[in-house]
Scaffold this motif. Structure first.
Motif, mmCIF file in Angstrom:
data_model
loop_
_atom_site.group_PDB
_atom_site.id
_atom_site.type_symbol
_atom_site.label_atom_id
_atom_site.label_comp_id
_atom_site.label_asym_id
_atom_site.label_seq_id
_atom_site.Cartn_x
_atom_site.Cartn_y
_atom_site.Cartn_z
ATOM 1 N N GLY A 20 0.779 -1.181 0.178
ATOM 2 C CA GLY A 20 0.139 -0.009 0.062
ATOM 3 C C GLY A 20 0.837 1.177 0.160
ATOM 4 N N GLU A 21 1.758 1.093 0.676
ATOM 5 C CA GLU A 21 2.553 2.503 0.687
ATOM 6 C C GLU A 21 3.365 2.708 -0.614
ATOM 7 O OE1 GLU A 21 5.134 -0.899 2.465
ATOM 8 O OE2 GLU A 21 3.009 0.058 2.620
ATOM 9 N N ARG A 22 3.422 1.744 -1.288
ATOM 10 C CA ARG A 22 4.304 2.103 -2.779
ATOM 11 C C ARG A 22 3.242 2.059 -3.893
ATOM 12 N NH1 ARG A 22 8.396 -2.193 -4.191
ATOM 13 N NH2 ARG A 22 8.324 -1.039 -6.015
ATOM 14 N N ALA A 23 1.863 2.203 -3.588
ATOM 15 C CA ALA A 23 0.829 2.075 -4.452
ATOM 16 C C ALA A 23 1.014 3.433 -5.413
ATOM 17 C CB ALA A 23 -0.257 1.804 -4.141
ATOM 18 N N PRO A 24 0.904 4.521 -4.742
ATOM 19 C CA PRO A 24 0.568 5.778 -5.451
ATOM 20 C C PRO A 24 1.995 6.132 -6.345
ATOM 21 C CG PRO A 24 0.292 6.307 -3.015
ATOM 22 C CD PRO A 24 0.772 4.891 -3.139
ATOM 23 N N GLU A 25 3.251 5.755 -5.991
ATOM 24 C CA GLU A 25 4.213 5.781 -6.646
ATOM 25 C C GLU A 25 4.232 5.138 -7.970
ATOM 26 O OE1 GLU A 25 9.232 5.542 -6.819
ATOM 27 O OE2 GLU A 25 8.047 5.150 -4.931
ATOM 28 N N PHE A 26 3.869 3.863 -7.570
ATOM 29 C CA PHE A 26 3.536 2.762 -8.770
ATOM 30 C C PHE A 26 2.690 3.076 -9.792
ATOM 31 C CE2 PHE A 26 1.536 -0.843 -10.677
ATOM 32 C CZ PHE A 26 2.844 -1.569 -11.103
ATOM 33 N N LEU A 27 1.365 3.743 -9.241
ATOM 34 C CA LEU A 27 0.207 4.214 -10.455
ATOM 35 C C LEU A 27 0.681 5.459 -10.939
ATOM 36 C CD1 LEU A 27 -2.731 3.489 -7.736
ATOM 37 C CD2 LEU A 27 -1.949 1.939 -9.582
ATOM 38 N N ARG A 28 1.590 6.121 -10.525
ATOM 39 C CA ARG A 28 1.975 7.401 -11.282
ATOM 40 C C ARG A 28 3.028 7.038 -12.395
ATOM 41 N NH1 ARG A 28 1.641 10.243 -6.320
ATOM 42 N NH2 ARG A 28 3.586 9.585 -5.741
ATOM 43 N N HIS A 29 3.806 6.272 -12.101
ATOM 44 C CA HIS A 29 5.139 5.804 -13.010
ATOM 45 C C HIS A 29 4.821 4.664 -14.037
ATOM 46 C CE1 HIS A 29 6.847 8.567 -9.842
ATOM 47 N NE2 HIS A 29 7.850 8.931 -10.865
ATOM 48 N N ARG A 30 3.659 3.909 -13.523
ATOM 49 C CA ARG A 30 3.556 2.744 -14.520
ATOM 50 C C ARG A 30 2.294 2.860 -15.426
ATOM 51 N NH1 ARG A 30 6.383 -1.920 -13.012
ATOM 52 N NH2 ARG A 30 5.488 -2.731 -15.112
ATOM 53 N N ASN A 31 2.322 2.539 -16.582
ATOM 54 C CA ASN A 31 1.258 2.911 -17.480
ATOM 55 C C ASN A 31 0.258 1.540 -17.417
ATOM 56 O OD1 ASN A 31 -0.594 3.149 -19.571
ATOM 57 N ND2 ASN A 31 0.768 4.165 -20.776
ATOM 58 N N ILE A 32 -0.671 1.526 -16.584
ATOM 59 C CA ILE A 32 -1.582 0.299 -16.180
ATOM 60 C C ILE A 32 -2.341 0.188 -17.690
ATOM 61 C CG2 ILE A 32 -3.546 -0.587 -15.064
ATOM 62 C CD1 ILE A 32 -1.166 -0.347 -13.462
ATOM 63 N N HIS A 33 -2.588 1.094 -18.243
ATOM 64 C CA HIS A 33 -3.495 0.701 -19.503
ATOM 65 C C HIS A 33 -2.547 0.031 -20.457
ATOM 66 C CE1 HIS A 33 -6.928 3.605 -18.745
ATOM 67 N NE2 HIS A 33 -6.109 4.266 -17.951
ATOM 68 N N ARG A 34 -1.442 0.544 -20.504
ATOM 69 C CA ARG A 34 -0.549 -0.079 -21.417
ATOM 70 C C ARG A 34 -0.252 -1.758 -21.169
ATOM 71 N NH1 ARG A 34 4.929 -1.361 -21.292
ATOM 72 N NH2 ARG A 34 5.033 -0.014 -19.522
ATOM 73 N N LEU A 35 -0.206 -2.149 -19.676
ATOM 74 C CA LEU A 35 -0.081 -3.412 -19.149
ATOM 75 C C LEU A 35 -1.264 -4.046 -19.833
ATOM 76 C CD1 LEU A 35 1.595 -2.675 -15.909
ATOM 77 C CD2 LEU A 35 2.745 -3.652 -17.898
ATOM 78 N N CYS A 36 -2.427 -3.514 -19.544
ATOM 79 C CA CYS A 36 -3.757 -4.192 -19.652
ATOM 80 C C CYS A 36 -3.849 -4.615 -21.111
ATOM 81 C CB CYS A 36 -4.908 -3.431 -19.330
ATOM 82 S SG CYS A 36 -4.923 -3.210 -17.426
ATOM 83 N N ASP A 37 -3.384 -3.761 -22.252
ATOM 84 C CA ASP A 37 -3.617 -3.886 -23.644
ATOM 85 C C ASP A 37 -2.602 -5.054 -23.967
ATOM 86 O OD1 ASP A 37 -5.378 -2.065 -23.844
ATOM 87 O OD2 ASP A 37 -3.811 -0.356 -24.298
ATOM 88 N N GLU A 38 -1.346 -5.186 -23.347
ATOM 89 C CA GLU A 38 -0.494 -6.277 -23.582
ATOM 90 C C GLU A 38 -0.962 -7.464 -23.205
ATOM 91 O OE1 GLU A 38 3.317 -5.170 -21.735
ATOM 92 O OE2 GLU A 38 3.708 -3.406 -22.874
ATOM 93 N N SER A 39 -1.448 -7.499 -22.278
ATOM 94 C CA SER A 39 -2.381 -8.868 -21.991
ATOM 95 C C SER A 39 -3.521 -9.040 -22.620
ATOM 96 C CB SER A 39 -2.670 -8.827 -20.345
ATOM 97 O OG SER A 39 -3.363 -9.991 -19.920
ATOM 98 N N ARG A 40 -3.465 -9.538 -23.917
ATOM 99 C CA ARG A 40 -4.148 -9.455 -25.063
ATOM 100 C C ARG A 40 -5.347 -10.906 -24.826
ATOM 101 N NH1 ARG A 40 -1.272 -8.201 -30.521
ATOM 102 N NH2 ARG A 40 -0.516 -6.257 -30.000
ATOM 103 N N TYR A 41 -4.884 -11.761 -24.076
ATOM 104 C CA TYR A 41 -5.463 -12.962 -23.963
ATOM 105 C C TYR A 41 -6.148 -13.325 -22.476
ATOM 106 C CZ TYR A 41 -2.925 -13.954 -27.942
ATOM 107 O OH TYR A 41 -2.508 -13.633 -29.493
ATOM 108 N N GLY A 42 -6.095 -12.391 -21.488
ATOM 109 C CA GLY A 42 -6.584 -12.509 -20.174
ATOM 110 C C GLY A 42 -6.502 -10.974 -19.441
#
Length: 676
Positions: A56-78
């Protein structure tokens, strides 16, 4: 050890677009194990699903610097599952704002899971209104008996059937507590039965877990509520407010919102709370406000002087500005100094002579906690508070509560709830003659086996004064005669009216018992007048069960007098009272149904005494206790028929009364109860 039902619920909750799963429960409830088992389950049921787990303490930094939309798009099969552990660490405004913005813009194929000991301050209502949020609390994660047995066996500490029952009842299926209990029993295998008993007191391994992981995560007011109610198996919100100065209701709502294992249930239309007995056992032995104290029996209760009485004159040697102690004041001699409160003292504490006005959520009156509890005890005839009163060093409130409500609790068929805590605490008040009489009354009310009625060695009571004790004794004596044979009932001297004591429950019991005895001896007019007075007293007390009982006996008297139509109407009225008061299915309701069926119009040509179809159906549908109660009504009717002829003979021969008076004078037989 994750049950399949939980995995199914998680699958169903994750079916929509961009779902959010919030799992809030105290430490050791199995949050991490649940998310790990579910992600493994998804890898089998949804191939291609990837999982990201961040603290939890690292969640804000992770969400600001990682593109979650790109990660979801890369997971095309799940799908992608993002697990944020320890989300209760999101405390700063920046962190909360970052996570909240992310949740509102999350991609459809992202499943967000937040695990926390209490929910962070996010706008959960927006996710709820969008049907994206599903909550899981400690009650959802609790293990059933089968799961607790598997967990103990997996830890190498299998439990026997009796041990499993005790452990599950103490922990309510809290996984870490189950494992610690099983380990404790296995460690002390030399005296395993004694170790099982020690679990009720939360021994060291369990106490360290509760004190180090569970209680520190709660707010001060939440800990105060748990500490104030630690001796109560269950409690109502207003009782908790009386114990905490009005802070309990809001704290209970916060505990429920945090997912703490609180159970709620309705009894007699009133909400009751409870929490795991093992937590209560830990608080009893660590949050004790004062050490064991020695208390001295007060003198007998005396009748207070009337308001118009003249003021007392004090001796010249007594200082006029020093008040005298009341007769029932206890002198407390603590055997050890009191333990300090867990809450730190605040700066600028007022002196003892200054007045502090407490502003709470529910009251602004300056009412001390002891006075608030006393007011609650006066207005609530509930035995729920008894364990707290028994544990308090000052027994004044205990005696006041018993004096006010003990008789009504017994008449309401709550005798076990009254006597159970007193017996568990081995209270010296059990030897009080008033409670000795109430033991017998409890057996008569509940139809239990009658205990032997000893002659109390002490004729002065600490609970009631002498006139009320005499009225209670006469009521119990008449009630015993009603349940005895005809000869005992005929031999009992009865007054026309019981003396008025001013105690509503005692006056009701005396009117009910003596009126029924008069009716069974043939004087139905006197009996009906007494039962109407008893019904009025029950209505004034707000006691529907007692009012129903008086109405049933009025119906029975009409039936015994041969007035079948009046008996049927009175029984129907009793059934309506039972429905309105939520007493359907009780023994008193069954009596009303039986009387109404017995007095139903008989079909033409039916022999006298034949059962109507409604009565036969009632006996077949009822349980054995109700059938026995219906038989009891028939037995009372037979005794009334047997005494009616004898009463008629006595009334036709007035010389028998004068002869009986001469016999009593010659033999020393006491006069009837209540005669001067």
């Amino acid at each position: 050890m994750v049950p399949a039902r939980l995995l199914t619920r998680l699958d169903r909750a994750a079916a929509g677009p961009a779902p959010v799963l919030l799992i809030t429960a105290p430490a050791g409830s199995g949050k991490t194990a649940l998310t790990a088992a579910w992600t493994e389950h998804l890898s089998r049921t949804r191939p291609g699903t990837r999982t990201l787990r961040i603290p939890g303490e690292r969640a804000p930094e992770f969400l600001r610097h990682r593109n979650i939309h790109r990660l979801c798009d890369e997971s095309r099969y799940g799908d992608t599952v993002l697990v944020i552990d320890d989300a209760h660490r999101l405390v700063t405004e920046d962190a909360i704002g970052t996570v909240e913005q992310f949740l509102h813009t999350a991609p459809p194929r992202l499943i967000t899971v937040l695990t926390a000991r209490r929910p962070p301050s996010l706008s959960w209502h927006t996710l709820t209104s969008a049907a994206r949020l599903t909550r899981f609390v400690a009650a959802d994660l609790a293990l059933d008996r089968t799961g607790a047995a598997e967990l103990a066996a997996d830890a190498g500490c299998p439990l026997a059937a009796a041990e499993l029952t005790s452990v599950h009842n103490l922990t309510w299926g809290w996984p870490t507590l189950v494992r610690l209990c099983a380990t404790y029993l296995d460690t002390h295998h030399e005296y395993r039965s004694a170790a099982l008993t020690m679990l009720e007191h939360a021994p060291r391994p369990l106490a360290e877990f509760l004190a180090g992981e569970v209680l520190p995560a709660l707010e001060d007011t939440e800990r105060d509520v748990l500490a104030s109610t630690r001796r109560l198996d269950e409690f109502t919100p207003d009782l908790a407010d009386a114990l905490t100065g009005g802070r309990a209701s809001a704290a209970l709502e916060r505990l429920e919102h945090a997912g703490f294992p609180l159970r709620r249930h309705l009894r007699d239309g009133i909400l009751h709370y409870s929490y795991p007995p093992l937590v209560r056992g830990h608080l009893i032995h660590t949050a004790r406000p004062v050490a064991d104290a020695v208390w001295i029996d007060p003198p007998p209760v005396s009748v207070p002087p009337p308001p118009c009485a003249e003021p007392r004159s004090f001796p010249a040697s007594q200082a006029p500005d020093r008040p005298t102690d009341p007769p029932a004041t206890r002198r407390i001699e603590p055997s050890a100094p009191a333990m300090p409160r867990s809450r730190p003292a605040f700066d600028g504490a007022p002196s003892p002579n200054e007045t502090v006005t407490a502003q709470t959520e529910h009251t602004t009156d300056d009412v001390p906690p002891d006075e608030a509890l006393r007011i609650w005890c006066r207005t609530h005839p509930s035995a729920t508070v008894l364990p707290h009163l028994l544990a308090a060093p000052d027994r004044a409130q205990l005696i006041e509560f018993l004096s006010e409500h003990a008789v009504r609790l017994v008449l309401d068929a709550n005798g076990p709830a009254l006597f159970g805590p007193l017996e568990d605490a081995r209270s010296p008040l059990l030897d009080d003659p008033a409670l000795t009489l109430l033991y017998t009354a409890d057996a008569l009310v509940r139809g239990a086996h009658l205990p032997p009625v000893p002659n109390p060695p002490r004729r002065t009571s600490r609970i009631v004064d002498t006139p009320r004790l005499a009225a209670l004794e006469s009521a119990v004596t008449a009630d015993l005669a009603i349940h005895a044979d005809t000869a005992t009932l005929r031999a009992l001297p009865l007054p026309a009216h019981p003396p008025f004591t001013g105690h509503a429950a005692i006056d009701y019991y005396a009117e009910l018992s003596l009126a029924t005895a008069h009716a069974l001896r043939g004087d139905t007019a006197l009996g009906e007048r007494g039962l109407r007075r008893a019904r009025a007293l029950a209505e004034a007390m707000g006691a529907p069960r007692l009012r129903l009982r008086a109405q049933i006996r009025l119906a029975l008297i009409a039936a015994l007098a041969g007035r079948r139509s009046a008996a049927r109407e009175r029984a129907a009225h009793a059934m309506e009272l039972a429905v309105r008061s939520g007493l359907t299915g009780t023994a008193d309701h069954a009596r009303a149904v039986a009387i109404r069926a017995l007095c139903a119009p008989r079909p033409a040509g039916a022999p006298h005494g034949a059962e109507t179809p409604e009565h036969a159906e009632t006996l077949q549908r009822g349980d054995p206790d109700r059938r026995a109660e219906t038989s009891e009504q028939a037995g009372i009717a037979q005794r009334c028929e047997a005494t009616r002829d004898t009463e008629a003979t006595r009334q036709s021969d007035p010389t028998r009364d004068r002869a009986a008076t001469r016999d009593r004078a010659a033999t020393g037989t006491p006069k009837p109860i209540g005669e001067p």
